[in-house]
Design a protein around this motif. Sequence first.
Motif, PDB file in Angstrom:
ATOM      1  N   MET A  97       0.831  -1.201   0.000  1.00 25.13           N
ATOM      2  CA  MET A  97       0.000   0.000   0.000  1.00 25.13           C
ATOM      3  C   MET A  97       0.869   1.255   0.000  1.00 25.13           C
ATOM      4  N   LEU A  98       1.916   1.272   0.827  1.00 23.90           N
ATOM      5  CA  LEU A  98       2.830   2.417   0.883  1.00 23.90           C
ATOM      6  C   LEU A  98       3.556   2.611  -0.442  1.00 23.90           C
ATOM      7  N   GLN A  99       3.963   1.514  -1.064  1.00 31.29           N
ATOM      8  CA  GLN A  99       4.630   1.585  -2.363  1.00 31.29           C
ATOM      9  C   GLN A  99       3.705   2.191  -3.421  1.00 31.29           C
ATOM     10  N   ASN A 100       2.449   1.751  -3.425  1.00 29.62           N
ATOM     11  CA  ASN A 100       1.489   2.267  -4.404  1.00 29.62           C
ATOM     12  C   ASN A 100       1.238   3.759  -4.226  1.00 29.62           C
ATOM     13  N   ILE A 101       1.152   4.209  -2.969  1.00 26.94           N
ATOM     14  CA  ILE A 101       0.939   5.633  -2.707  1.00 26.94           C
ATOM     15  C   ILE A 101       2.163   6.433  -3.132  1.00 26.94           C
ATOM     16  N   GLN A 102       3.357   5.925  -2.798  1.00 24.29           N
ATOM     17  CA  GLN A 102       4.600   6.639  -3.098  1.00 24.29           C
ATOM     18  C   GLN A 102       4.856   6.737  -4.600  1.00 24.29           C
ATOM     19  N   THR A 103       4.547   5.684  -5.336  1.00 24.15           N
ATOM     20  CA  THR A 103       4.816   5.650  -6.781  1.00 24.15           C
ATOM     21  C   THR A 103       3.617   6.109  -7.610  1.00 24.15           C
ATOM     22  N   HIS A 104       2.516   6.493  -6.933  1.00 24.89           N
ATOM     23  CA  HIS A 104       1.284   6.912  -7.623  1.00 24.89           C
ATOM     24  C   HIS A 104       0.794   5.833  -8.578  1.00 24.89           C
ATOM     25  N   SER A 105       0.945   4.590  -8.159  1.00 18.18           N
ATOM     26  CA  SER A 105       0.508   3.459  -8.960  1.00 18.18           C
ATOM     27  C   SER A 105      -0.414   2.585  -8.131  1.00 18.18           C
ATOM     28  N   LYS A 106      -1.427   2.043  -8.758  1.00 16.94           N
ATOM     29  CA  LYS A 106      -2.374   1.178  -8.065  1.00 16.94           C
ATOM     30  C   LYS A 106      -2.243  -0.278  -8.504  1.00 16.94           C
ATOM     31  N   VAL A 107      -1.210  -0.574  -9.266  1.00 13.19           N
ATOM     32  CA  VAL A 107      -1.077  -1.879  -9.908  1.00 13.19           C
ATOM     33  C   VAL A 107      -0.462  -2.911  -8.963  1.00 13.19           C
ATOM     34  N   ILE A 108      -1.041  -4.109  -8.981  1.00 12.56           N
ATOM     35  CA  ILE A 108      -0.424  -5.279  -8.361  1.00 12.56           C
ATOM     36  C   ILE A 108      -0.569  -6.430  -9.355  1.00 12.56           C
ATOM     37  N   THR A 109       0.498  -7.161  -9.562  1.00 14.14           N
ATOM     38  CA  THR A 109       0.463  -8.242 -10.555  1.00 14.14           C
ATOM     39  C   THR A 109      -0.475  -9.360 -10.097  1.00 14.14           C
ATOM     40  N   TYR A 110      -0.894 -10.172 -11.048  1.00 10.44           N
ATOM     41  CA  TYR A 110      -1.780 -11.304 -10.728  1.00 10.44           C
ATOM     42  C   TYR A 110      -1.097 -12.237  -9.725  1.00 10.44           C
ATOM     43  N   ALA A 111       0.165 -12.568  -9.998  1.00  7.47           N
ATOM     44  CA  ALA A 111       0.910 -13.442  -9.084  1.00  7.47           C
ATOM     45  C   ALA A 111       1.086 -12.778  -7.723  1.00  7.47           C
ATOM     46  N   GLY A 112       1.349 -11.462  -7.733  1.00  8.90           N
ATOM     47  CA  GLY A 112       1.506 -10.732  -6.480  1.00  8.90           C
ATOM     48  C   GLY A 112       0.224 -10.698  -5.677  1.00  8.90           C
ATOM     49  N   CYS A 113      -0.903 -10.570  -6.385  1.00 11.54           N
ATOM     50  CA  CYS A 113      -2.213 -10.541  -5.720  1.00 11.54           C
ATOM     51  C   CYS A 113      -2.529 -11.884  -5.073  1.00 11.54           C
TER      52      CYS A 113
END
Length: 322
Positions: A81-97
């Motif tokens: 969540m912190l990474q997504n906020i910091q990078t302004h990205s909402k993406v998570i890979t299928y494998a990551g999910c």
Amino acid sequence: MEKGNDTQISAFLLLGLSEEPEIQPLLFGLFLSMYLITVFGNLLLILAISSDSHLHTPMYFFLANLSFVDICFTSTTVPKMLQNIQTHSKVITYAGCITQMYFFILFVVLDAFLLTVMAYDRYVAICQPLHYMVIMKTQLCALLVLLSWIVSVLYSLLQTSMVLWLSLCTEMAIPHFFCELNQVIQLACSDTFLSNMVMYFAAMFMATGTFFGILYSYSKIASSIRRISSALGKSKAFSTCASHLSVVSLFFCTSLGVYLSSAAPQSSHSTAVASVMYTVVTPMLNPFIYSLRNKDIKKALMRFSGMAGLKVTTILELKNHP
């Protein structure tokens, strides 16, 4: 909605708690602070217990395991969540999910099982004090923790495998800050009846099993405390399980809150907000609950701090006087 093939899905979008840009820095600072407090608080508790021989007892062995699981539990969701906020990205890979979902379920179930085991430990300590060390041997404690891990791993595999069989749609937005099982299943284009049945029956079986296990232990504890004649004896007996009872209440009440919010219509955002309580707040508060209400933990923390300070002073002196 167009039906998609699950083999072609490469990523999901985690919409998070809010999509308003001006709130993102506040969310980042808030969750980073809570995450650091959770990690350092639980880590300090583990180090204090492991460094103090007075705390090498079954109760604190289970508590150290609970603290370790709480660190892992929070680490499955907050860093992403912190990474997504910091990078302004909402993406998570299928494998990551799928991986995040698996470990999230694993650690939340393991939390529940450890709390149940700790309730049994308190039951033996209060109801059968003369046989406590005979019953709660090192081998039994290790076996109880191992069984909790095995059942949690199998349960998580069962729940996660339900998603792998689904055909997911092309709309990949998840209205949550992590890959929550129910939210991912709702993205399916194929029939989800079997997945929903397995998910709910397995969850109800696990939740009711651990809850009634804890309830049975505390009913026996309450019965034993009532038979104690002196007020001091009753107070001392109750104080040994007050911290655990507080953590159990916090864990199950927040989990119930998430379940009730998910049952309401148009509840995606309220479910995500409610999930913060048991995914972030509860693991953060656990070290404070146990340390503030437990004199042995307080003493161990003071001794550990003194040892750490002495080591730092010694190292500095050696550097200054080679």
